[in-house]
Design a protein around this motif. Structure first.
Motif, mmCIF file in Angstrom:
data_model
loop_
_atom_site.group_PDB
_atom_site.id
_atom_site.type_symbol
_atom_site.label_atom_id
_atom_site.label_comp_id
_atom_site.label_asym_id
_atom_site.label_seq_id
_atom_site.Cartn_x
_atom_site.Cartn_y
_atom_site.Cartn_z
ATOM 1 N N THR A 138 12.412 -12.980 -87.791
ATOM 2 C CA THR A 138 11.349 -12.916 -86.796
ATOM 3 C C THR A 138 10.688 -11.547 -86.882
ATOM 4 O O THR A 138 11.360 -10.516 -87.008
ATOM 5 C CB THR A 138 11.869 -13.155 -85.365
ATOM 6 N N GLN A 139 9.371 -11.550 -86.839
ATOM 7 C CA GLN A 139 8.579 -10.325 -86.821
ATOM 8 C C GLN A 139 8.210 -10.034 -85.373
ATOM 9 O O GLN A 139 7.739 -10.932 -84.667
ATOM 10 C CB GLN A 139 7.320 -10.511 -87.657
ATOM 11 N N LEU A 140 8.421 -8.800 -84.959
ATOM 12 C CA LEU A 140 8.196 -8.461 -83.556
ATOM 13 C C LEU A 140 7.287 -7.258 -83.398
ATOM 14 O O LEU A 140 7.388 -6.280 -84.147
ATOM 15 C CB LEU A 140 9.514 -8.130 -82.847
ATOM 16 N N ALA A 141 6.426 -7.344 -82.416
ATOM 17 C CA ALA A 141 5.778 -6.178 -81.814
ATOM 18 C C ALA A 141 6.431 -6.049 -80.444
ATOM 19 O O ALA A 141 6.282 -6.934 -79.596
ATOM 20 C CB ALA A 141 4.277 -6.378 -81.683
ATOM 21 N N GLU A 142 7.182 -4.978 -80.227
ATOM 22 C CA GLU A 142 7.994 -4.864 -79.016
ATOM 23 C C GLU A 142 7.643 -3.577 -78.279
ATOM 24 O O GLU A 142 7.634 -2.488 -78.854
ATOM 25 C CB GLU A 142 9.479 -4.887 -79.374
ATOM 26 N N LEU A 143 7.348 -3.746 -77.003
ATOM 27 C CA LEU A 143 6.902 -2.638 -76.155
ATOM 28 C C LEU A 143 7.957 -2.341 -75.100
ATOM 29 O O LEU A 143 8.454 -3.254 -74.434
ATOM 30 C CB LEU A 143 5.572 -3.009 -75.495
ATOM 31 N N PHE A 144 8.287 -1.062 -74.955
ATOM 32 C CA PHE A 144 9.302 -0.623 -73.997
ATOM 33 C C PHE A 144 8.688 0.323 -72.971
ATOM 34 O O PHE A 144 7.899 1.201 -73.318
ATOM 35 C CB PHE A 144 10.425 0.132 -74.717
ATOM 36 N N LYS A 145 9.079 0.140 -71.731
ATOM 37 C CA LYS A 145 8.771 1.107 -70.676
ATOM 38 C C LYS A 145 10.039 1.909 -70.428
ATOM 39 O O LYS A 145 11.065 1.357 -70.013
ATOM 40 C CB LYS A 145 8.326 0.411 -69.388
ATOM 41 N N VAL A 146 9.970 3.205 -70.694
ATOM 42 C CA VAL A 146 11.150 4.070 -70.574
ATOM 43 C C VAL A 146 10.859 5.140 -69.536
ATOM 44 O O VAL A 146 9.827 5.818 -69.585
ATOM 45 C CB VAL A 146 11.490 4.734 -71.926
#
Length: 375
Positions: free
Chosen positions: A337-345
């Motif tokens: 699976t190819q992912l664009a993953e966004l995190f709020k830290v």
């Protein structure tokens, strides 16, 4: 007023003949309402009537680097130009590179050729230090919703890199369409007070900790906030355990073995860290080709592009304190699976995750490794 974007389509041509292509909002807007996935109005700074055919007007041309507003404007105008299939409305470097789901394409192909509407659902991660911006949005594609993870790199006010991860849906009214009718989560836009902002290395480490947690089935490596939530392709896939227990059935009892896919599904009622520690993601053996390209220190948002490897040879997992988890049939085949993953830290903790996921062939390229660049 909701306005069509594709000039060349018969449907758009009909609207154009009716005099509806340009409206009172002054910029390009979307026919998303007609497709049931929400609608967009002109973004601030996204161009007024009279700029639509002025290529230079689509990128901030002030001296110096591209600041936050410049990057945001560039991303909005990119989406507008894409939905109109007019790449010439943007400024590109001579050697600009564009990929979609790992494949290198000519600008004008892929989603550029099929996007038919935009929505107001847009989450931004803005990195003026490196001149990059990431966006998660929902677009209409020939009447169906698609979730787009977009990354742009801007050099001297010209686009040098454009990367798409597109999760396409065959459901006209599934999670992607629902997402497109919503406002973007405010949490990602909220600024971290200056004295509390993490440095770039700490934000990158937080994203890597999440990926390490998946590889090692150890949720403690991810440093989730207690109320952390994850959204994947428009659907919530983990959240506070109490909330998930109410929505998806009671959490599994520790040490019990319900067996089969049912145990795996029960694990969905756990919180984000517990899910990872349960072993339910053991079929993901590697998070490879990690590129954590967009680091927004002002908001604590981090956008990564990675590939999850699923060799299909992990049948079950048994982690201490959890029942034996038998992997679902869908996980017992080779695929990636190819992912664009966004995190709020914030404060060193991951508060929210939003991911765009495309299922692909096992061993797929990211399109951005050394071998791909040599093609």
């Amino acid at each position: 007023m909701f306005l069509p974007l594709k000039r060349r389509s018969n449907r758009a041509a009909g609207w154009l003949a009716a005099g509806l292509l340009y409206g009172a909002i002054g910029g390009v807007a979307a026919a998303a309402g007609a497709q049931g996935i929400g609608a967009v109005t002109a973004e601030p700074g996204s161009g007024a009537a009279g700029k639509a055919d002025d290529a230079a007007g689509f990128v901030n041309t002030k001296p110096g680097g591209c600041d936050r507003q410049c990057l945001r404007d560039t991303a909005n105008r990119y989406l507008e130009a894409m939905a109109r299939d007019e790449p010439k409305l943007l400024r590109w470097t001579r050697d600009a590179k564009y990929t979609e789901n790992g494949m290198r394409l000519r600008v004008g192909e892929g989603l550029w050729a099929t996007a038919s509407a935009l929505t107001a659902y847009r989450i931004y991660a803005i990195d003026p230090t490196d001149g990059e911006i990431g966006v998660i949005t929902v677009v209409g594609e020939n009447g169906l919703p698609a979730i787009l993870g977009l990354r742009l790199k801007v050099v001297n006010h010209q686009i040098s890199e454009a990367e798409h991860i597109v999760a396409r849906s065959a459901q006209a009214d599934g999670p992607a369409a629902t997402l497109g009718r919503q406002a973007a989560p405010a949490i990602f836009a909220s600024a971290v007070p200056e004295g509390q902002r993490a440095d770039r290395a700490a934000l990158v480490a937080a994203a890597n900790g999440y990926f390490n947690a998946i590889e090692q089935s150890d949720g403690g490596l991810a440093h989730f906030a207690p109320d952390a939530v994850r959204i994947e392709n428009g659907a919530e896939t983990c959240g506070p355990a109490s909330t998930k227990a109410r929505s998806r059935g009671a959490a599994p009892s520790r040490g019990a073995d319900a067996g089969g896919d049912s145990t795996w599904r029960q694990m969905m009622s756990l919180g984000c860290a517990q899910q990872m520690s349960s072993g339910m993601y053991s079929y993901i053996t590697q998070v490879r080709d990690r590129r954590i390209d967009v680091v927004d220190q002002q908001t604590g948002d981090v956008m990564a592009f990675v590939i999850f490897s699923h060799p299909g040879n992990v049948a079950a997992a048994h982690m201490p304190g959890y029942p034996v988890v038998t992997m679902p049939a869908a996980a017992r085949r080779p695929f990636d699976t190819q992912l664009a993953e966004l995190f709020k830290v914030r404060g060193g903790e991951i508060q929210q995750v939003e991911a765009v996921i495309n299922s692909a062939a096992y061993g797929v390229s990211s399109g951005w490794d050394a071998a791909a660049d040599g093609r």
